[in-house]
Design a protein around this motif. Structure first.
Motif, PDB file in Angstrom:
ATOM      1  N   ASN A   2       4.380 -14.807   4.597  1.00 17.93           N
ATOM      2  CA  ASN A   2       3.488 -15.665   5.368  1.00 17.93           C
ATOM      3  C   ASN A   2       2.472 -14.851   6.171  1.00 17.93           C
ATOM      4  O   ASN A   2       2.642 -13.664   6.419  1.00 17.93           O
ATOM      5  CB  ASN A   2       4.287 -16.621   6.264  1.00 17.93           C
ATOM      6  N   GLU A   3       1.431 -15.525   6.555  1.00 15.82           N
ATOM      7  CA  GLU A   3       0.330 -14.878   7.272  1.00 15.82           C
ATOM      8  C   GLU A   3       0.757 -14.348   8.641  1.00 15.82           C
ATOM      9  O   GLU A   3       0.246 -13.341   9.110  1.00 15.82           O
ATOM     10  CB  GLU A   3      -0.840 -15.848   7.418  1.00 15.82           C
ATOM     11  N   MET A   4       1.685 -15.042   9.275  1.00  9.84           N
ATOM     12  CA  MET A   4       2.136 -14.601  10.592  1.00  9.84           C
ATOM     13  C   MET A   4       2.830 -13.240  10.502  1.00  9.84           C
ATOM     14  O   MET A   4       2.620 -12.373  11.344  1.00  9.84           O
ATOM     15  CB  MET A   4       3.084 -15.641  11.201  1.00  9.84           C
ATOM     16  N   THR A   5       3.627 -13.039   9.463  1.00 10.13           N
ATOM     17  CA  THR A   5       4.299 -11.750   9.273  1.00 10.13           C
ATOM     18  C   THR A   5       3.281 -10.652   9.014  1.00 10.13           C
ATOM     19  O   THR A   5       3.391  -9.557   9.559  1.00 10.13           O
ATOM     20  CB  THR A   5       5.302 -11.823   8.100  1.00 10.13           C
ATOM     21  N   LYS A   6       2.294 -10.949   8.184  1.00  4.46           N
ATOM     22  CA  LYS A   6       1.249  -9.964   7.906  1.00  4.46           C
ATOM     23  C   LYS A   6       0.516  -9.574   9.188  1.00  4.46           C
ATOM     24  O   LYS A   6       0.260  -8.404   9.432  1.00  4.46           O
ATOM     25  CB  LYS A   6       0.237 -10.515   6.900  1.00  4.46           C
ATOM     26  N   GLN A   7       0.181 -10.564   9.991  1.00  6.28           N
ATOM     27  CA  GLN A   7      -0.546 -10.303  11.230  1.00  6.28           C
ATOM     28  C   GLN A   7       0.292  -9.475  12.186  1.00  6.28           C
ATOM     29  O   GLN A   7      -0.197  -8.534  12.814  1.00  6.28           O
ATOM     30  CB  GLN A   7      -0.976 -11.622  11.891  1.00  6.28           C
ATOM     31  N   LEU A   8       1.576  -9.807  12.305  1.00  7.37           N
ATOM     32  CA  LEU A   8       2.468  -9.065  13.196  1.00  7.37           C
ATOM     33  C   LEU A   8       2.608  -7.617  12.732  1.00  7.37           C
ATOM     34  O   LEU A   8       2.540  -6.690  13.543  1.00  7.37           O
ATOM     35  CB  LEU A   8       3.837  -9.740  13.258  1.00  7.37           C
ATOM     36  N   ALA A   9       2.781  -7.416  11.433  1.00  5.61           N
ATOM     37  CA  ALA A   9       2.883  -6.051  10.894  1.00  5.61           C
ATOM     38  C   ALA A   9       1.603  -5.277  11.157  1.00  5.61           C
ATOM     39  O   ALA A   9       1.641  -4.106  11.546  1.00  5.61           O
ATOM     40  CB  ALA A   9       3.179  -6.098   9.402  1.00  5.61           C
ATOM     41  N   ILE A  49       5.237   1.833   2.611  1.00  4.88           N
ATOM     42  CA  ILE A  49       6.230   0.778   2.358  1.00  4.88           C
ATOM     43  C   ILE A  49       5.586  -0.595   2.509  1.00  4.88           C
ATOM     44  O   ILE A  49       5.774  -1.482   1.683  1.00  4.88           O
ATOM     45  CB  ILE A  49       7.435   0.933   3.310  1.00  4.88           C
ATOM     46  N   ILE A  50       4.813  -0.759   3.565  1.00  3.12           N
ATOM     47  CA  ILE A  50       4.165  -2.043   3.823  1.00  3.12           C
ATOM     48  C   ILE A  50       3.198  -2.407   2.692  1.00  3.12           C
ATOM     49  O   ILE A  50       3.153  -3.551   2.241  1.00  3.12           O
ATOM     50  CB  ILE A  50       3.463  -2.030   5.190  1.00  3.12           C
ATOM     51  N   LEU A  51       2.453  -1.424   2.214  1.00  3.06           N
ATOM     52  CA  LEU A  51       1.510  -1.682   1.123  1.00  3.06           C
ATOM     53  C   LEU A  51       2.214  -1.931  -0.212  1.00  3.06           C
ATOM     54  O   LEU A  51       1.762  -2.732  -1.030  1.00  3.06           O
ATOM     55  CB  LEU A  51       0.526  -0.525   0.983  1.00  3.06           C
ATOM     56  N   LYS A  52       3.343  -1.265  -0.415  1.00  2.96           N
ATOM     57  CA  LYS A  52       4.067  -1.398  -1.675  1.00  2.96           C
ATOM     58  C   LYS A  52       4.832  -2.714  -1.776  1.00  2.96           C
ATOM     59  O   LYS A  52       4.912  -3.317  -2.838  1.00  2.96           O
ATOM     60  CB  LYS A  52       5.033  -0.225  -1.842  1.00  2.96           C
ATOM     61  N   TYR A  53       5.404  -3.141  -0.668  1.00  5.11           N
ATOM     62  CA  TYR A  53       6.257  -4.330  -0.689  1.00  5.11           C
ATOM     63  C   TYR A  53       5.600  -5.484   0.066  1.00  5.11           C
ATOM     64  O   TYR A  53       6.174  -6.052   0.989  1.00  5.11           O
ATOM     65  CB  TYR A  53       7.624  -4.006  -0.080  1.00  5.11           C
ATOM     66  N   VAL A  54       4.414  -5.855  -0.356  1.00  2.00           N
ATOM     67  CA  VAL A  54       3.626  -6.859   0.358  1.00  2.00           C
ATOM     68  C   VAL A  54       4.295  -8.228   0.438  1.00  2.00           C
ATOM     69  O   VAL A  54       3.942  -9.040   1.294  1.00  2.00           O
ATOM     70  CB  VAL A  54       2.208  -6.997  -0.239  1.00  2.00           C
ATOM     71  N   ASP A  55       5.251  -8.502  -0.424  1.00  2.00           N
ATOM     72  CA  ASP A  55       5.913  -9.805  -0.413  1.00  2.00           C
ATOM     73  C   ASP A  55       7.329  -9.751   0.160  1.00  2.00           C
ATOM     74  O   ASP A  55       8.046 -10.748   0.116  1.00  2.00           O
ATOM     75  CB  ASP A  55       5.965 -10.384  -1.831  1.00  2.00           C
TER      76      ASP A  55
END
Length: 112
Positions: A2-9, A49-55
């Motif tokens: 979700n977008e909220m997780t992306k924003q928090l990361a 890690i963040i870029l590799k496991y985007v989902d």
């Protein structure tokens, strides 16, 4: 994810990079060279890690927390050393650095 997780990361990574740059500006590479290199590598690995496991929300949260913690500990180490140095109770930077490395290694995280 979700977008909220992306924003928090994203916010945590920005904070990690900001804290790392501040520690760098305050002389981290001279005060605690091993911790400086270790934290730099840890943040880089966590970004990968963040870029590799985007989902994978769990991995992203763990990696962003890990990067943030590494940078914060480096900045804290530098500031504790400088505070100690200013108080004329000199303690070798290696002691502070060893404590920081021990704490970071024991904390674990995805980039170890």
């Amino acid at each position: 994810m979700n977008e909220m997780t992306k924003q928090l990361a994203k916010e945590k990574l920005q904070l990690a990079i900001s804290n790392f740059k501040q520690a760098e500006a305050e002389g981290a590479d001279q005060i605690a060279p091993e911790t400086y290199i270790w934290a730099k590598h840890k943040i880089y690995e966590d970004q990968k890690i963040i870029l590799k496991y985007v989902d994978d929300q769990s991995r992203i949260e763990e990696a962003s927390d890990d990067a943030c913690a590494a940078a914060a500990k480096l900045l804290s180490l530098v500031r504790r050393y400088k505070q100690n140095d200013n108080q004329s109770r000199w303690v070798a930077p290696e002691k502070f650095e060893q404590e920081a490395i021990k704490a970071l290694v024991n904390e674990g995280g995805p980039a170890l």
